[in-house]
Write a protein that holds these residues in place. Structure first.
Motif, PDB file in Angstrom:
ATOM      1  N   MET A   1      10.840  -7.099  15.169  1.00 56.70           N
ATOM      2  CA  MET A   1      10.367  -8.367  14.647  1.00 56.70           C
ATOM      3  C   MET A   1      10.048  -9.296  15.808  1.00 56.70           C
ATOM      4  SD  MET A   1      11.954 -10.784  11.731  1.00 56.70           S
ATOM      5  CE  MET A   1      12.617 -12.252  12.462  1.00 56.70           C
ATOM      6  N   PRO A   4       8.898 -15.876  15.082  1.00 58.52           N
ATOM      7  CA  PRO A   4       8.004 -16.435  14.058  1.00 58.52           C
ATOM      8  C   PRO A   4       6.949 -17.391  14.614  1.00 58.52           C
ATOM      9  CG  PRO A   4      10.268 -16.547  13.319  1.00 58.52           C
ATOM     10  CD  PRO A   4      10.298 -16.076  14.740  1.00 58.52           C
ATOM     11  N   ALA A   7       4.168 -15.226  15.979  1.00 58.84           N
ATOM     12  CA  ALA A   7       3.431 -14.649  14.847  1.00 58.84           C
ATOM     13  C   ALA A   7       2.516 -15.693  14.216  1.00 58.84           C
ATOM     14  CB  ALA A   7       4.395 -14.096  13.809  1.00 58.84           C
ATOM     15  N   GLN A  19       1.223 -11.435  10.172  1.00 51.79           N
ATOM     16  CA  GLN A  19       1.989 -10.772   9.130  1.00 51.79           C
ATOM     17  C   GLN A  19       2.207  -9.303   9.490  1.00 51.79           C
ATOM     18  OE1 GLN A  19      -0.409 -12.955   8.636  1.00 51.79           O
ATOM     19  NE2 GLN A  19       0.306 -14.407   7.136  1.00 51.79           N
ATOM     20  N   GLN A  22       4.822  -8.893  12.269  1.00 53.03           N
ATOM     21  CA  GLN A  22       6.166  -9.164  11.771  1.00 53.03           C
ATOM     22  C   GLN A  22       6.742  -7.914  11.114  1.00 53.03           C
ATOM     23  OE1 GLN A  22       7.545 -11.641  13.148  1.00 53.03           O
ATOM     24  NE2 GLN A  22       7.903 -13.110  11.530  1.00 53.03           N
TER      25      GLN A  22
END
Length: 71
Positions: A1, A4, A7, A19, A22
């Motif tokens: 991962m 965020p 991303a 997306q 992730q």
């Protein structure tokens, strides 16, 4: 991962790719990417500057969506 924030930044410039990286919702990312390509082409060719604004709103949504993904 991936982080965020990273991303979200990637997804702002290439909607759907955030997306995908992730890893939580790859199918949704591919669909968003294809929509971004089609939407970008249609809006810019037929609406000009207004199309750019609409595409930017879509890119912001994609960035927000990539940011809020919980893996």
């Amino acid at each position: 991962m991936v982080n965020p924030i990273i991303a979200a930044i990637i997804s702002f410039f290439l909607p759907g790719i955030g997306q995908i990286i992730q890893g939580a919702d790859v199918k949704k990312g591919i669909i968003m990417f294809v929509i971004a390509i089609i939407l970008g082409w249609l809006l810019v060719n037929f609406l000009g500057s207004l199309g750019n604004i609409i595409y930017c709103i879509y890119a912001l949504y994609a960035a927000y969506d990539a940011y809020k993904i919980e893996a």
